[in-house]
Every structure is written in C-alpha cells, then in structure tokens.
Design a protein around this motif. Structure first.
Motif, PDB file in Angstrom:
ATOM      1  N   THR A 125      38.076  40.045  38.325  1.00 41.13           N
ATOM      2  CA  THR A 125      36.893  40.640  38.948  1.00 41.13           C
ATOM      3  C   THR A 125      37.140  41.053  40.396  1.00 41.13           C
ATOM      4  O   THR A 125      36.237  41.594  41.036  1.00 41.13           O
ATOM      5  N   GLY A 184      34.684  47.103  42.368  1.00 39.80           N
ATOM      6  CA  GLY A 184      33.789  47.106  41.231  1.00 39.80           C
ATOM      7  C   GLY A 184      32.579  46.221  41.478  1.00 39.80           C
ATOM      8  O   GLY A 184      32.562  45.396  42.392  1.00 39.80           O
ATOM      9  N   PHE A 212      30.431  43.837  38.996  1.00 42.33           N
ATOM     10  CA  PHE A 212      30.472  43.363  37.625  1.00 42.33           C
ATOM     11  C   PHE A 212      29.270  42.483  37.288  1.00 42.33           C
ATOM     12  O   PHE A 212      28.745  41.768  38.135  1.00 42.33           O
ATOM     13  N   SER A 213      28.900  42.540  36.034  1.00 45.81           N
ATOM     14  CA  SER A 213      27.780  41.734  35.546  1.00 45.81           C
ATOM     15  C   SER A 213      28.215  40.278  35.412  1.00 45.81           C
ATOM     16  O   SER A 213      29.398  39.946  35.453  1.00 45.81           O
ATOM     17  N   GLU A 254      30.624  39.886  32.547  1.00 45.60           N
ATOM     18  CA  GLU A 254      31.968  40.350  32.875  1.00 45.60           C
ATOM     19  C   GLU A 254      32.679  39.343  33.757  1.00 45.60           C
ATOM     20  O   GLU A 254      33.875  39.063  33.574  1.00 45.60           O
ATOM     21  N   ARG A 255      31.961  38.802  34.728  1.00 45.39           N
ATOM     22  CA  ARG A 255      32.581  37.831  35.641  1.00 45.39           C
ATOM     23  C   ARG A 255      32.983  36.556  34.911  1.00 45.39           C
ATOM     24  O   ARG A 255      33.963  35.909  35.262  1.00 45.39           O
ATOM     25  N   LEU A 274      35.616  44.297  31.125  1.00 41.05           N
ATOM     26  CA  LEU A 274      35.208  44.980  32.346  1.00 41.05           C
ATOM     27  C   LEU A 274      34.883  46.436  32.043  1.00 41.05           C
ATOM     28  O   LEU A 274      35.644  47.129  31.371  1.00 41.05           O
ATOM     29  N   GLN A 275      33.737  46.872  32.521  1.00 41.48           N
ATOM     30  CA  GLN A 275      33.303  48.235  32.259  1.00 41.48           C
ATOM     31  C   GLN A 275      33.778  49.186  33.352  1.00 41.48           C
ATOM     32  O   GLN A 275      34.200  48.775  34.432  1.00 41.48           O
ATOM     33  N   GLN A 334      33.495  51.891  36.372  1.00 37.58           N
ATOM     34  CA  GLN A 334      32.670  51.867  37.570  1.00 37.58           C
ATOM     35  C   GLN A 334      32.561  53.289  38.128  1.00 37.58           C
ATOM     36  O   GLN A 334      33.495  54.081  38.011  1.00 37.58           O
ATOM     37  N   GLU A 393      42.119  42.969  31.969  1.00 39.41           N
ATOM     38  CA  GLU A 393      41.029  42.390  31.193  1.00 39.41           C
ATOM     39  C   GLU A 393      41.402  41.051  30.549  1.00 39.41           C
ATOM     40  O   GLU A 393      40.562  40.166  30.408  1.00 39.41           O
TER      41      GLU A 393
END
Length: 416
Positions: free
Chosen positions: A16, A63, A65-66, A69-70, A76-77, A79, A105
């Motif tokens: 992250t 980024g 991150f949600s 994701e964290r 990871l999406q 950005q 990832e």
C-alpha cells in the motif's frame, strides 16, 4: 498486505506504499496548433538519481486505498492521475521504477543466480529460462517473463529472445558480460498451478568479478534477500580436470578463473553476515560445462554412472520422461561430485567440499550441467555432436527444481 522487495533498488516497502505512473498518452491541440500531451512529462528526481541520468517521465502519484485493499483482502485497484485518467502502472516508492503488478499485489520471494568470471552464468540463465518454458507443465508451473523496464529492449521477454536467438538459432556463444553500476534485472514469475504459491527468478547478468570481491558482494542486495541461491562454478577451472583435458589437446577458449575466489567471497560474506542465516537457505552449487567430464570420464578416472544413460551419454533430467523429479538422481549425482572433490587422486579439491559441508550441510547440493550440450571453439561457434545441429541443454533445470522442492509449497512432483 504484501511486503515487496524492489528488484531495482532493493528497498523494502508495503504494497500500500506503492506509487503510480500516469499512463495517459493522449494529446490535444495546443495554442500553436500542434499536438501536446494532455498529461505532460515531469522531472522525476528519484528515477533519475537511480539511473544516474536525467530522464523526463510521466507524472507519478501516490495511491489512495480502501480498507479492504490495505488489509490485502482485495487486489489493489487502479488510481486516477490529476489528468483524470486511471493508471495501474505500479512504481517503487523509493526509485520509481515500474514493477510487475502481481509482484506488488502478492509479494515477492527471490531466487538468484551468481557466479564468477567465465563461469557460464550468462548461458545458464538463458538456457534455464528456455527449458522452463519448454517443460513447465511437467513441473506444474506457470512461467511468466515480466514486461517491465525503461525501454522495450530491457523487458525480460525481449532480452531473453535476443540472447536465445544467439545461442539456439545463430549457434553463437554470448560475449563476456561487462561490469555496470546498474544491471538490468531479468524477472521471471513462477507459480504453482495447483497451490498458487509463487516465486520470482530475479537474475542479474552482472560481470562475474562482482562475486570475487567481498565488498562488491555486499552491494549485491538481491543476494542478501534471496530465498535460494544457484552458484555457478566453471568445471574447467578445476586444475586436475584442466590439466588432463589439455594433455588431450582439448582447450577451453574462455579464460578460466579459479572458482575458489567465488567460494572464499561467499565464506567471508557468510562470516560477516551471520544474521542473514544464509545456511538455512538452499544453495545449489552448479558445475557448468560438465559435458567435458562426461566425454573424458576414462581419462579423468570418474565413474559418472548417475549422470549417463545405458549408452554412456550425458543423460538429461529424468522428470522430462517420467514427469517426476528424481530426488535420488539428484542426491546420487551430488554425492558423486562431492566424493571426487574430496579425492586427492581425482579432483583433489577437498577444501571446497569441506567448506560447503561445514557451512551449508544438507542445505547444499552439487549439480553438473551443460548449458550448450557441447564445448565452444575459439571462434565461439557452438560445436555440434553426433551429427546434430541442435543446442541441447542438459540438466539445467535440476538445481532450480531442487530449490523449489526445498522451499516447499510448489507441489513439484517427485519420485521420493
């Protein structure tokens, strides 16, 4: 949340913490009626500092991150850059070099290949990848050559294609690798098709001199972080073998270097870095150009039974026919090399065998391989044998297969 080791600057970071590089290559018409990039190039100091030269790059940005994701529960999406275009191009937060998406990832573990000057490391790297692509299904692996690098030429796929063409199509030996302050990594992802465990082969085709100097080895950070190591030695640098071959008028066109220098460097590194626990990692000690031993076994006084077929020819890895890695074959071949290293009437290199046994114990094995299947003449033209015009690597996959089995979790089929 995965932990990443950058294959360029070798600094660690959490997934992250990764940054992004804009991928927007669109243009618009500027005030002077000419097309200009919508997202302009910028000075990237970290990237320029890493390579030692100023190179304008697309914008970079962190980024956001949600929670999922964290926590590593969701990939990871992409950005969005300030230009409004989404990017999924990951870059290291320390040196800003692009990294493979799956490495960021899912994290990365590394296996490295090292060797002294003229040890045959460059040929070994190319033929190892070639054989991996050819026999990956038998090992239950998916093999992906990574598409990252400053230029198209530096992408692993293209570097491999260039070097493979030289060896397998043009039948030419590779030139000696030159020293460089910033070697380009060859990055190959291996993943078990059943367990999904993955590891990265991160090769650096560096000049062998880097491994004959303890201070230089300290700078080879990938070696420190490797979960397993393949150490390539030149068989023809063993004095007793070299002497007998020369008496038979068999000359090695390459300048041979004493592999003891490489081992001594490893010993010094091991003694000065006890906290790295090098002895707990699998080390495969690979003797290249081993076809010279097979072809001259009588003069060398060697019983090479574990290495040959019924006709006395250098036999390739058994798993190619059976679909299972023969651990007994690997152990028998290793024991044979160890015995001849220790025998003063054969290879007379007991100091090397004693050092490796003392330091690594059961975490070390010896391997005899031939990357080209034949020796090279002075003109660097690969010789052909038995009327065949094909380059035939022999046993080059055994060291890697053994390391993967030692690491565990790859579900490599074996014949226990």
């Amino acid at each position: 949340m995965a932990k990443i080791l950058c294959p360029y600057c070798f600094k660690n970071f959490k997934s992250t913490e990764v940054m992004f590089r804009c991928e927007n290559n669109s243009t618009m018409i500027g005030p002077e009626g000419r097309p200009v990039p919508i997202c302009p190039m910028v000075d990237d100091k970290k990237y320029s500092d890493h390579w030692g030269t100023s190179m304008p790059m697309k914008r970079y940005f962190p980024g956001s991150f949600s929670f999922f994701e964290r926590m590593g529960w969701k990939p990871l999406q992409s950005q969005k850059c300030s230009c409004g275009v989404a990017s999924h191009k990951f870059i290291c937060p320390h040196c800003h070099n692009q990294l493979p998406a799956e490495m960021v990832e899912k994290g990365s573990e590394i296996i490295s290949v090292i060797g002294g000057p003229a040890s045959g490391k460059s040929h070994y790297i190319v033929t190892l990848i070639d054989q991996l692509l050819k026999y990956r299904n038998k090992l239950g692996l998916s093999v992906t050559l990574q598409q990252v690098g400053r230029t198209e030429d530096e992408r692993t796929t293209n570097m491999f294609k260039k070097h493979r063409k030289a060896i397998f199509e043009d039948k030419m030996a590779l030139n000696k690798t030159q020293e460089t302050p910033h070697p380009i990594p060859w990055i190959v992802r291996l993943e078990s098709v059943t367990t999904k465990k993955a590891v990265y082969l991160v090769f650096y085709d560096t000049a062998g001199e880097s491994f004959n100097d303890a201070e230089k080895v300290k700078q080879e950070k990938y070696f420190k972080e490797s979960k397993g190591v393949i150490v390539v030695f030149d068989t023809l640098s063993i004095p007793n073998i070299k002497k007998i071959l020369e008496s038979n008028e068999i000359e090695n066109s390459d300048i041979t270097y004493d592999y003891k220098e490489t081992l001594n460097t490893l010993k010094v590194f091991y003694q000065n870095n006890s906290g790295l626990k090098l002895t707990e990692r699998p080390f495969a000690f690979v003797f290249s150009k081993f076809d010279a031993v097979i072809d001259n076994k009588e003069d060398l006084g060697c019983d090479v039974t574990p290495f040959v077929d019924r006709n006395g020819d250098f036999e390739n890895s058994k798993f190619i026919k059976t679909g299972k890695v023969s651990m007994s074959q690997i152990d028998d071949c290793s024991a044979m090399i160890s015995a001849y290293l220790s025998d003063e009437n054969v290879w007379d290199e007991s100091a090397l065998a004693d050092d490796i046994k003392h330091i690594w114990g059961d975490n070390a094995r010896y391997f005899g391989v031939s990357s080209l299947g034949a020796m090279c003449d002075v003109a660097k033209q690969i010789q052909v044998k038995n009327g065949s015009d094909q380059v035939t690597p022999i046993r080059v996959l055994d060291p890697l297969a053994w390391i993967l089995i030692k690491l565990g979790g790859f579900d490599i089929p074996t014949d226990k």
